[in-house]
Design an enzyme around this catalytic site. Sequence first.
Site, short mmCIF file in Angstrom:
data_model
loop_
_atom_site.label_atom_id
_atom_site.label_comp_id
_atom_site.label_asym_id
_atom_site.label_seq_id
_atom_site.Cartn_x
_atom_site.Cartn_y
_atom_site.Cartn_z
CG LEU A 207 -2.83 -2.93 -8.90
CD1 LEU A 207 -4.15 -3.35 -9.54
CD2 LEU A 207 -1.73 -2.96 -9.97
CG HIS A 326 -5.39 -3.09 7.10
ND1 HIS A 326 -4.60 -3.39 6.00
CD2 HIS A 326 -5.91 -1.88 6.84
CE1 HIS A 326 -4.65 -2.40 5.14
NE2 HIS A 326 -5.43 -1.46 5.64
CG HIS A 399 -2.01 -1.51 8.72
ND1 HIS A 399 -1.16 -0.73 9.48
CD2 HIS A 399 -2.68 -0.64 7.92
CE1 HIS A 399 -1.33 0.54 9.16
NE2 HIS A 399 -2.23 0.63 8.21
CB ALA A 401 5.82 1.11 6.34
#
Length: 476
Positions: A207, A326, A399, A401
Site C-alpha cells: 500500500l 492483471h 501491469h 515496471a
Amino acid sequence: MGTVPLSRTGDVRYEIPASGAMRVPGVVFASERLLPDDAGKTLRQVVNVAHLPGIVQGSYAMPDLHLGYGFPIGGVAATDVEDGGVVSPGGVGFDISCGVRVLAAPIRRHDVGAKGLQTLMDRLSAHVPRGTGPGGIWRLSGRNDLRRLLREGAALAVEAGYGMDADLERIEDGGRLDGADTSAVSDKALSRGLRQIGSLGGGNHFLEVQVVDAILDEGAAAGFGLSLDQLVVMIHSGSRGLGHQVCSDHVRAMEPAMRRGGLEMPDRQLACAPVRSPEGEAYLGAMAAAANYGRANRQVLAEAARDAFDQAFGDRGLRLLYDVSHNMAKLERQDVPGVGERLLCVHRKGATLALPPGHPGLPQDLRSHGQPVAVPGSMGTASWLLAGGGGEAFASTCHGAGRARSRAGAKREIRGRTVLEQLVAADVAVRALSTAGLAEEAPLAYKDVDEVVRVCEAAGLSRRVARLRPIGVVKG
C-alpha cells in the site's frame, strides 16, 4: 537472445515468426533496453505460448515482460473458444486477480507536513495486516460465508460495511465476475483463504501513499478527478493463499486431461484444457471465485485506508478511482482481423485490461477518456496512471515496471537496511515488517517504469495520464 529469432518490425515492436508447431507469431512490445537479458528464456516462453490450441492473432508480450510460470509475466494470449481454444492456468498465474486499486484523496501534499505524514503512515501500518500468514481484517464466521463471498465478490464486502455502493461502479466487472463455481474450489483452498480477507500479503504487494507530480493528459486527469500535488493511495494485492491453491489444484487436474485429449505443449507448465471441457469449465469457475475473493480483499483494504486517513486528518474521505486486475483469463467477444467477432478466452498474465475510450463497459463519466490503468513502479521511483487505448493485443497493456532481477538476485546486490536508508533519504516514509523484504523489492530490481509506459503509449496500447511519486509505503 539464444536461438529465438527476433526481428524489429516497428519502433517499439518486435516479432518472432511462426515456425514449427507455432500457430501464431510472437509479438513483443519493447524498446531495445527493455528486452529481457536472460539468454532467451523469456522469449522462449513467448514462443511456447504460441503453441496453444486455438490461439489467434499472436502470442503477445508487454514491455514489462520477464520470466514466469509457463507464460511470461507480461504475456497476453487469446484462444477461440468455439474452435477448440484452451484455457491455461499458467496464463493467469498463482495470484489470481492480483490487481491494483487507486483511491484519490481530497488533500494536497503541501497541506500535510512531515509530522502529518508520519501520523498517517503509523495509522496505515496499524490498520493494514500484511505478511504471508493469516490475519485479515474481515473475520468470516465459516466456510458457508466464504463460499458466498466467492460468488458475490466486493458487493458482499460493501454489504458488510466495507465501503459504499458507489465503489462497485469503479471496479472491473462491478466487483463480481460471473460464473464462480465454489464446488471447484478445494477444501484446502478454502482453508487458506478463510482468515486472509483484508490483508496485503508479502512479496511485491504493498500500500503506497503517492502524490501526483506530473500530468501529461489534462483532460483525462480532470475526468479522473486528479490534479497536481494531490495525494492518492495505491493498493496492490490479490487472492492470497486461496488463489495460489486454486492454480496449483487445477494445473494438476489438467495434466491427465491433456494426455486423454492428446494435447502436447513444449512446456509442462502450460498445462491446459479446452474451455468447453469439464476441466476447462471447472478451472474457469474456480478462477472466477478466486477473482471475486481478490476484489473483496482489496475492497476491505481500501476501507482500512479510509479509516486511517480519517483518523489522521479528520473526515477527509478517499474516493475510489478504479480497481483492475492483471492476472486473469476472461471470456470476451472481440474482433479477430480477417475472421470477425469471436468468443475468446483472453489470458492476461501480468498484463492489464485497458478498455479504450467509448467502450460500453466503462462507467459513463469515464467513458470518453478510456479505462484508468494503474501501473506500479518501485518504492523509490514512481508509478503511473494510464488510460486504455485498445491496441493490437486484445485491449491489454502493461501491469507494472517488471522485474529486471529476481528476488534472490536483488538480495545478493543490496542489503535491506541500505534500501531503507535510501528511501528515507528520498523522503519516503516506510513501514515494513522486515528489511529483508525491502531488499527483494529494491528499485534496482525493476525496469525503468517511465520507459515501460512510454513504450505502451508508442505502441497504442494505452496513453500516459499522470505520474505518481511515492511518499509513504506499507509492506510485508
